[in-house]
Write a protein that holds these residues in place. Sequence first.
Motif, PDB file in Angstrom:
ATOM      1  N   SER A  67      17.224  29.366  26.107  1.00 16.46           N
ATOM      2  CA  SER A  67      17.223  28.198  26.991  1.00 16.46           C
ATOM      3  C   SER A  67      18.188  28.294  28.165  1.00 16.46           C
ATOM      4  N   GLY A  68      19.065  29.266  28.160  1.00 14.82           N
ATOM      5  CA  GLY A  68      20.031  29.425  29.245  1.00 14.82           C
ATOM      6  C   GLY A  68      21.478  29.223  28.859  1.00 14.82           C
ATOM      7  N   LYS A  69      21.736  28.727  27.649  1.00 15.30           N
ATOM      8  CA  LYS A  69      23.117  28.462  27.242  1.00 15.30           C
ATOM      9  C   LYS A  69      23.853  29.737  26.814  1.00 15.30           C
ATOM     10  N   ARG A  70      23.232  30.527  25.936  1.00 21.03           N
ATOM     11  CA  ARG A  70      23.888  31.774  25.505  1.00 21.03           C
ATOM     12  C   ARG A  70      24.028  32.749  26.674  1.00 21.03           C
ATOM     13  N   SER A  71      23.011  32.788  27.526  1.00 16.33           N
ATOM     14  CA  SER A  71      23.086  33.709  28.659  1.00 16.33           C
ATOM     15  C   SER A  71      24.196  33.281  29.624  1.00 16.33           C
ATOM     16  N   ALA A  72      24.423  31.982  29.775  1.00 17.87           N
ATOM     17  CA  ALA A  72      25.539  31.514  30.609  1.00 17.87           C
ATOM     18  C   ALA A  72      26.863  31.984  30.015  1.00 17.87           C
ATOM     19  N   ALA A  73      26.985  31.894  28.691  1.00 16.89           N
ATOM     20  CA  ALA A  73      28.201  32.367  28.025  1.00 16.89           C
ATOM     21  C   ALA A  73      28.370  33.871  28.218  1.00 16.89           C
ATOM     22  N   ALA A  74      27.266  34.613  28.135  1.00 13.95           N
ATOM     23  CA  ALA A  74      27.320  36.067  28.343  1.00 13.95           C
ATOM     24  C   ALA A  74      27.755  36.384  29.770  1.00 13.95           C
ATOM     25  N   CYS A  75      27.212  35.651  30.743  1.00 16.56           N
ATOM     26  CA  CYS A  75      27.602  35.860  32.141  1.00 16.56           C
ATOM     27  C   CYS A  75      29.090  35.608  32.338  1.00 16.56           C
ATOM     28  N   LEU A  76      29.595  34.515  31.786  1.00 13.95           N
ATOM     29  CA  LEU A  76      31.011  34.190  31.932  1.00 13.95           C
ATOM     30  C   LEU A  76      31.891  35.267  31.308  1.00 13.95           C
ATOM     31  N   TYR A  77      31.479  35.777  30.149  1.00 17.37           N
ATOM     32  CA  TYR A  77      32.259  36.845  29.510  1.00 17.37           C
ATOM     33  C   TYR A  77      32.258  38.088  30.388  1.00 17.37           C
ATOM     34  N   LEU A  78      31.077  38.490  30.858  1.00 21.73           N
ATOM     35  CA  LEU A  78      30.996  39.692  31.689  1.00 21.73           C
ATOM     36  C   LEU A  78      31.794  39.517  32.978  1.00 21.73           C
ATOM     37  N   ASP A  79      31.747  38.310  33.557  1.00 23.71           N
ATOM     38  CA  ASP A  79      32.558  38.033  34.752  1.00 23.71           C
ATOM     39  C   ASP A  79      34.031  38.301  34.454  1.00 23.71           C
ATOM     40  N   SER A  80      34.480  37.875  33.267  1.00 27.06           N
ATOM     41  CA  SER A  80      35.886  38.049  32.895  1.00 27.06           C
ATOM     42  C   SER A  80      36.235  39.514  32.650  1.00 27.06           C
ATOM     43  N   GLN A  81      35.203  40.343  32.462  1.00 31.84           N
ATOM     44  CA  GLN A  81      35.409  41.768  32.211  1.00 31.84           C
ATOM     45  C   GLN A  81      35.208  42.616  33.476  1.00 31.84           C
ATOM     46  N   GLY A  82      35.123  41.944  34.606  1.00 34.60           N
ATOM     47  CA  GLY A  82      35.057  42.678  35.871  1.00 34.60           C
ATOM     48  C   GLY A  82      33.667  42.898  36.439  1.00 34.60           C
ATOM     49  N   PHE A  83      32.653  42.315  35.809  1.00 33.88           N
ATOM     50  CA  PHE A  83      31.308  42.423  36.384  1.00 33.88           C
ATOM     51  C   PHE A  83      31.256  41.508  37.605  1.00 33.88           C
ATOM     52  N   LYS A  84      30.694  42.027  38.704  1.00 39.57           N
ATOM     53  CA  LYS A  84      30.785  41.320  39.978  1.00 39.57           C
ATOM     54  C   LYS A  84      29.577  40.446  40.293  1.00 39.57           C
ATOM     55  N   LYS A  85      28.427  40.699  39.661  1.00 38.44           N
ATOM     56  CA  LYS A  85      27.239  39.909  40.013  1.00 38.44           C
ATOM     57  C   LYS A  85      26.392  39.651  38.774  1.00 38.44           C
TER      58      LYS A  85
END
Length: 103
Positions: A67-85
């Motif tokens: 639904s978009g909730k877990r993927s939002a959490a995954a995006c936030l985690y990856l952002d915190s790990q230096g993923f830029k986009k």
Amino acid sequence: METITVQQLKEKIDNGEKVNLIDCREPAEYEEYNIGGTLIPLGNIQNGDLGPLEGKQDEEIVIHCRSGKRSAAACLYLDSQGFKKTVNVEGGVLAWRDAFEAE
């Protein structure tokens, strides 16, 4: 984290664009129905088990779930790990099915 609609995602795929599409649901959900993304469950991502994402910190990473909730959490985690986009698919597989299953 950016967002993308399922219509925008399908357009990218249909146009032959390279899409790093990650499905962060669980294996049983993926087996039941998937849209062709690479399966990396959210728990694996949050444990740092990034598999095919290693070395792709500068590339666009499109992530979806049910639904978009877990993927939002995954995006936030990856952002915190230096993923830029990182890009979250709005509505996930539910929105995909609603938009394209009737075709």
